[in-house]
Design an enzyme around this catalytic site. Structure first.
Site, mmCIF file in Angstrom:
data_model
loop_
_atom_site.group_PDB
_atom_site.id
_atom_site.type_symbol
_atom_site.label_atom_id
_atom_site.label_comp_id
_atom_site.label_asym_id
_atom_site.label_seq_id
_atom_site.Cartn_x
_atom_site.Cartn_y
_atom_site.Cartn_z
ATOM 1 N N SER A 145 5.685 -4.088 -9.203
ATOM 2 C CA SER A 145 6.989 -3.565 -8.773
ATOM 3 C C SER A 145 7.954 -3.576 -9.953
ATOM 4 C CB SER A 145 7.585 -4.467 -7.681
ATOM 5 O OG SER A 145 6.778 -4.485 -6.537
ATOM 6 N N ALA A 202 13.265 2.599 -19.491
ATOM 7 C CA ALA A 202 12.591 3.911 -19.460
ATOM 8 C C ALA A 202 13.209 4.782 -18.369
ATOM 9 C CB ALA A 202 11.091 3.730 -19.225
ATOM 10 N N TYR A 246 3.514 4.086 -2.461
ATOM 11 C CA TYR A 246 3.338 5.166 -3.439
ATOM 12 C C TYR A 246 2.772 4.663 -4.762
ATOM 13 C CZ TYR A 246 5.560 8.549 -0.432
ATOM 14 O OH TYR A 246 5.818 9.397 0.611
ATOM 15 N N LEU A 274 15.359 8.301 -18.877
ATOM 16 C CA LEU A 274 14.912 9.558 -18.251
ATOM 17 C C LEU A 274 16.029 10.139 -17.384
ATOM 18 C CD1 LEU A 274 11.270 8.485 -17.292
ATOM 19 C CD2 LEU A 274 11.902 10.262 -18.939
ATOM 20 N N ARG A 318 17.084 24.845 -8.241
ATOM 21 C CA ARG A 318 16.031 24.393 -9.160
ATOM 22 C C ARG A 318 15.731 25.399 -10.275
ATOM 23 N NH1 ARG A 318 14.572 19.034 -8.619
ATOM 24 N NH2 ARG A 318 14.771 18.408 -6.464
ATOM 25 N N CYS A 336 13.607 5.622 -7.170
ATOM 26 C CA CYS A 336 13.749 4.670 -8.285
ATOM 27 C C CYS A 336 14.903 4.884 -9.261
ATOM 28 C CB CYS A 336 12.435 4.596 -9.038
ATOM 29 S SG CYS A 336 11.161 3.841 -8.007
ATOM 30 N N ALA A 352 0.842 -1.202 0.000
ATOM 31 C CA ALA A 352 0.000 0.000 0.000
ATOM 32 C C ALA A 352 0.874 1.248 0.000
ATOM 33 C CB ALA A 352 -0.921 -0.015 1.222
ATOM 34 N N GLN A 360 18.045 5.972 -9.277
ATOM 35 C CA GLN A 360 19.355 5.415 -8.931
ATOM 36 C C GLN A 360 19.257 3.895 -8.744
ATOM 37 O OE1 GLN A 360 22.024 7.469 -6.235
ATOM 38 N NE2 GLN A 360 22.170 5.638 -5.000
ATOM 39 N N LYS A 416 11.087 16.154 -5.071
ATOM 40 C CA LYS A 416 10.501 17.026 -6.104
ATOM 41 C C LYS A 416 9.260 17.649 -5.485
ATOM 42 C CE LYS A 416 8.041 14.981 -9.417
ATOM 43 N NZ LYS A 416 7.492 14.027 -10.420
HETATM 44 P P1 NAD Z 1 6.688 1.719 -0.950
HETATM 45 O O1 NAD Z 1 7.837 1.414 -0.070
HETATM 46 O O2 NAD Z 1 6.025 3.048 -0.886
HETATM 47 O O3 NAD Z 1 5.543 0.623 -0.718
HETATM 48 C C1 NAD Z 1 5.794 -0.759 -0.650
HETATM 49 C C2 NAD Z 1 4.871 -1.358 0.419
HETATM 50 O O4 NAD Z 1 4.958 -2.788 0.368
HETATM 51 C C3 NAD Z 1 5.241 -0.978 1.854
HETATM 52 O O5 NAD Z 1 4.146 -0.322 2.463
HETATM 53 C C4 NAD Z 1 5.565 -2.318 2.540
HETATM 54 O O6 NAD Z 1 5.126 -2.370 3.881
HETATM 55 C C5 NAD Z 1 4.788 -3.285 1.678
HETATM 56 N N1 NAD Z 1 5.264 -4.667 1.736
HETATM 57 C C6 NAD Z 1 6.539 -5.120 1.526
HETATM 58 N N2 NAD Z 1 6.559 -6.471 1.622
HETATM 59 C C7 NAD Z 1 5.303 -6.873 1.908
HETATM 60 C C8 NAD Z 1 4.699 -8.147 2.113
HETATM 61 N N3 NAD Z 1 5.421 -9.278 2.017
HETATM 62 N N4 NAD Z 1 3.383 -8.204 2.399
HETATM 63 C C9 NAD Z 1 2.650 -7.070 2.485
HETATM 64 N N5 NAD Z 1 3.157 -5.831 2.277
HETATM 65 C C10 NAD Z 1 4.468 -5.733 1.989
HETATM 66 O O7 NAD Z 1 7.198 1.425 -2.441
HETATM 67 P P2 NAD Z 1 6.673 2.124 -3.789
HETATM 68 O O8 NAD Z 1 7.312 3.448 -3.953
HETATM 69 O O9 NAD Z 1 5.202 2.001 -3.846
HETATM 70 O O10 NAD Z 1 7.345 1.160 -4.875
HETATM 71 C C11 NAD Z 1 6.881 -0.157 -5.091
HETATM 72 C C12 NAD Z 1 7.496 -0.679 -6.376
HETATM 73 O O11 NAD Z 1 7.036 0.103 -7.479
HETATM 74 C C13 NAD Z 1 9.012 -0.622 -6.447
HETATM 75 O O12 NAD Z 1 9.476 -1.749 -7.150
HETATM 76 C C14 NAD Z 1 9.302 0.626 -7.251
HETATM 77 O O13 NAD Z 1 10.502 0.539 -7.961
HETATM 78 C C15 NAD Z 1 8.134 0.636 -8.219
HETATM 79 N N6 NAD Z 1 7.748 1.964 -8.720
HETATM 80 C C16 NAD Z 1 7.682 3.024 -7.873
HETATM 81 C C17 NAD Z 1 7.252 4.271 -8.346
HETATM 82 C C18 NAD Z 1 7.157 5.466 -7.449
HETATM 83 O O14 NAD Z 1 6.850 6.539 -7.950
HETATM 84 N N7 NAD Z 1 7.382 5.359 -6.165
HETATM 85 C C19 NAD Z 1 6.868 4.400 -9.680
HETATM 86 C C20 NAD Z 1 6.937 3.286 -10.520
HETATM 87 C C21 NAD Z 1 7.374 2.062 -10.018
HETATM 88 C C1 UGA Z 2 10.248 8.573 -12.218
HETATM 89 C C2 UGA Z 2 9.734 8.435 -13.650
HETATM 90 O O1 UGA Z 2 9.498 9.737 -14.185
HETATM 91 C C3 UGA Z 2 8.452 7.611 -13.696
HETATM 92 O O2 UGA Z 2 8.048 7.408 -15.036
HETATM 93 C C4 UGA Z 2 8.710 6.266 -13.021
HETATM 94 O O3 UGA Z 2 7.515 5.509 -12.974
HETATM 95 C C5 UGA Z 2 9.219 6.483 -11.615
HETATM 96 O O4 UGA Z 2 10.424 7.286 -11.656
HETATM 97 C C6 UGA Z 2 9.593 5.228 -10.915
HETATM 98 O O5 UGA Z 2 9.847 4.219 -11.545
HETATM 99 O O6 UGA Z 2 9.653 5.326 -9.698
HETATM 100 P P1 UGA Z 2 9.623 10.103 -10.131
HETATM 101 O O7 UGA Z 2 10.933 9.640 -9.612
HETATM 102 O O8 UGA Z 2 8.432 9.986 -9.267
HETATM 103 O O9 UGA Z 2 9.274 9.307 -11.488
HETATM 104 O O10 UGA Z 2 9.722 11.640 -10.560
HETATM 105 P P2 UGA Z 2 10.433 12.398 -11.785
HETATM 106 O O11 UGA Z 2 9.523 13.451 -12.235
HETATM 107 O O12 UGA Z 2 10.924 11.452 -12.808
HETATM 108 O O13 UGA Z 2 11.657 13.092 -11.073
HETATM 109 C C7 UGA Z 2 12.761 12.345 -10.604
HETATM 110 C C8 UGA Z 2 13.853 13.287 -10.135
HETATM 111 O O14 UGA Z 2 14.448 13.941 -11.256
HETATM 112 C C9 UGA Z 2 13.360 14.405 -9.217
HETATM 113 O O15 UGA Z 2 14.299 14.623 -8.191
HETATM 114 C C10 UGA Z 2 13.267 15.604 -10.140
HETATM 115 O O16 UGA Z 2 13.395 16.814 -9.462
HETATM 116 C C11 UGA Z 2 14.441 15.343 -11.066
HETATM 117 N N1 UGA Z 2 14.305 15.992 -12.390
HETATM 118 C C12 UGA Z 2 13.286 15.654 -13.213
HETATM 119 C C13 UGA Z 2 15.260 16.908 -12.790
HETATM 120 O O17 UGA Z 2 16.210 17.213 -12.049
HETATM 121 N N2 UGA Z 2 15.135 17.483 -14.014
HETATM 122 C C14 UGA Z 2 14.126 17.165 -14.875
HETATM 123 O O18 UGA Z 2 14.096 17.722 -15.993
HETATM 124 C C15 UGA Z 2 13.182 16.234 -14.462
#
Ligand code: NAD
Ligand code: UGA
Length: 459
Positions: free
Chosen positions: A129, A222, A13, A226, A437, A275, A11, A277, A338
């Site tokens: 994930s 992707a 982000y 980016l 910024r 994500c 549950a 890094q 951000k």
């Molecule tokens: P997050 O840490 O916000 O959420 C993950 C949740 O999973 C946590 O609340 C944790 O308690 C729960 N969890 C872990 N193991 C569990 C289990 N065995 N049973 C039940 N709950 C469990 O992570 P996030 O940012 O939502 O990212 C999740 C995945 O999505 C990652 O692989 C990330 O790379 C990918 N992703 C994230 C974003 C983003 O913007 N944050 C965007 C695209 C993809």
């Molecule tokens: C990024 C990707 O944009 C999403 O498509 C992807 O799903 C996600 O990672 C993920 O896999 O977690 P996010 O990290 O939420 O999304 O935000 P971004 O808008 O991509 O910004 C990432 C970082 O880059 C921030 O610190 C932002 O300030 C910085 N950034 C972004 C810059 O310094 N310059 C830019 O032109 C754009």
């Protein structure tokens, strides 16, 4: 026909916002989001959600209690579902083989084992994930080898591309939805079933289906592309500072080339977030694993350039403040990675603040969405640390400060939102602003009497 039931494990982000959108768009589908973190689940049931995203609360409120549910009953959620999304965290491994690069898949594996253990009917298991290529194979092996006879699983890859801060619009109007599945009749059927959920609101031509490995790899690629754009423009920002060119002007000029495009060319203090890094390091690890050191080295540079950009920003502050910030008050504006999010994971602000603390600066930190406890935790200091105070607003942070460092591009720091003239009066002189910024008008601030610097400008 029975109501389709979806369970999302995680549950966070991604899990929270994605499931809120699916349940809003598909009132006839029952969506249950489960997590082992009871406090987080509790919060999802209030109006003080654990994730801040513009538009999220409204979306949750529309569906919560109708067809959207939050629960800590992970096993029950799995047992009842037809489709299970695995949306748990996949951080960089900190131990053993691959430490510092490979993705830690222990949470994903735990989910697979639990699904195998408690399932009593066929399931579609969806990787939401971000995972290394070929993880689906491992998940399938775990499912097939430890599940009861007669229960069949299809594993799909359906990576999420939302960005934080714009998650709800990204989910409403995705550039594409990607679904990878096994190349078999059953695989196709599972892909079709998941695609039919998205088709309720996503145009069919935006739903791309591929083989499962292409889908897994597309997500890592992707993010790598980016992040590479940001590192590229940040590399050029260093050259701009050395030569008198202006990085925003360069970005604008090259962005007009339709082959390059204008987005993701904003020079900054470096990318943060959970994500970019992590996913690039994972890609690097995969390349090394598959015997491709040149490819690994190529992508690793993107992360190294990001570290360099962060260091350069600190060095510029130090150089400009007469080579010392010891005992000087510095206002830190923005701590989130951000704007429009409360997420601080891998925020460049953490690195910059830690470096300034090492130089014995006193920091007064203000962020509109990040609480004091979270800031202290990220900086690894106690609440009574004399070097760090948390301010209630940007003006309080800047009072008596030698310098302001803008680390997050929150709208409230823009010229039209703040009375910079009275800020100047309240600061030590000379009063410095380091705009990490590029959101304020450096020339206007200089005319007022500030010493203003931005990223990628030499003057
Ligand atoms: P997050 O840490 O916000 O959420 C993950 C949740 O999973 C946590 O609340 C944790 O308690 C729960 N969890 C872990 N193991 C569990 C289990 N065995 N049973 C039940 N709950 C469990 O992570 P996030 O940012 O939502 O990212 C999740 C995945 O999505 C990652 O692989 C990330 O790379 C990918 N992703 C994230 C974003 C983003 O913007 N944050 C965007 C695209 C993809
Ligand atoms: C990024 C990707 O944009 C999403 O498509 C992807 O799903 C996600 O990672 C993920 O896999 O977690 P996010 O990290 O939420 O999304 O935000 P971004 O808008 O991509 O910004 C990432 C970082 O880059 C921030 O610190 C932002 O300030 C910085 N950034 C972004 C810059 O310094 N310059 C830019 O032109 C754009």
């Amino acid at each position: 026909m029975d109501m389709l039931k979806i369970c999302c494990i995680g549950a966070g982000y991604v899990g929270g916002p994605t499931m809120a959108k699916i349940s809003q768009k598909c009132p006839d589908i029952r969506v249950t989001v489960v997590d082992m973190n009871a406090a987080k689940i509790e919060q999802w049931m209030t109006d003080d959600l654990p994730v801040y995203e513009p538009g999220l609360l409204e979306c949750v409120k529309e569906a919560r209690g109708r067809n959207l549910f939050f629960s800590t009953e992970v096993e029950q959620g799995i047992r009842e579902a037809d489709i299970i999304f695995i949306s748990v965290n996949t951080p960089t491994k900190t131990y053993g083989v691959g430490a510092g690069k490979a993705a830690d898949l222990k949470y994903v594996e735990r989910c697979a084992r639990m699904i195998a253990e408690v399932s009593e009917s066929d399931k579609i298991v969806v990787e939401k994930s971000t995972l290394p290529v070929r993880t689906a194979q491992s998940i399938k092996r775990i499912l097939d080898s430890s599940s009861p006879d007669g229960v069949r699983f299809q594993v799909l890859s359906n990576p999420e591309f939302l960005a934080e801060g714009t998650a709800m619009t990204d989910l409403e109007h995705p550039d594409r939805v990607l679904i990878g599945g096994e190349t078999s009749a059953e695989g196709d059927k599972a892909v079709g079933r998941l695609a039919s959920v998205y088709r309720r609101w996503v145009p069919a031509d935006r739903i791309i289906t591929t083989n499962i490995w292409s889908s897994e790899l597309s997500k890592l690629t992707a993010n790598a592309f980016l992040a590479q754009r940001i590192s590229s423009i940040n590399a050029i920002s260093a050259l701009c500072e050395a030569t008198g060119a202006n990085v925003d002007e360069v970005a604008h000029a090259i962005g007009r080339d339709s082959r390059i495009g204008p987005k993701f060319l904003k020079s900054s203090i470096g990318f943060g977030g959970s994500c970019f890094q992590k996913d690039i390091l994972n890609l690097v690890y995969l390349c090394e694993h598959f015997g491709l050191p040149e490819v690994a080295h190529y992508w690793e540079q993107v992360v190294q350039m990001n570290d360099y950009q962060r260091r350069r920003f600190v060095t510029r502050i130090l150089d400009t403040l007469f080579n010392t910030v010891s005992d000087k008050k510095i206002a830190i504006w923005g701590f989130a990675f951000k704007k429009d999010t409360n997420d601080t994971r891998e925020s460049s602000a953490i690195y910059i603040c830690k470096s300034l603390l090492e130089e014995q600066a006193h920091l007064s930190i203000y962020d509109p969405r990040v609480g004091a406890e979270q800031i202290y935790r990220e900086l690894g200091v106690d609440a009574d640390c004399a070097q760090v105070t948390i301010a209630k607003n940007p003006c309080e942070a800047a009072r008596d400060a030698h310098a302001i460092a803008i680390l997050t591009e929150w709208d409230e720091f823009k010229m039209e939102s703040l009375d910079y003239a009275s800020l100047l009066d309240s600061m030590q002189k000379p009063a410095f602003i380091f705009d990490g910024r590029n959101i304020v008008d450096r020339k206007a601030l200089r005319q007022m009497g500030f010493e203003a610097y931005s990223v990628g400008t030499g003057d």
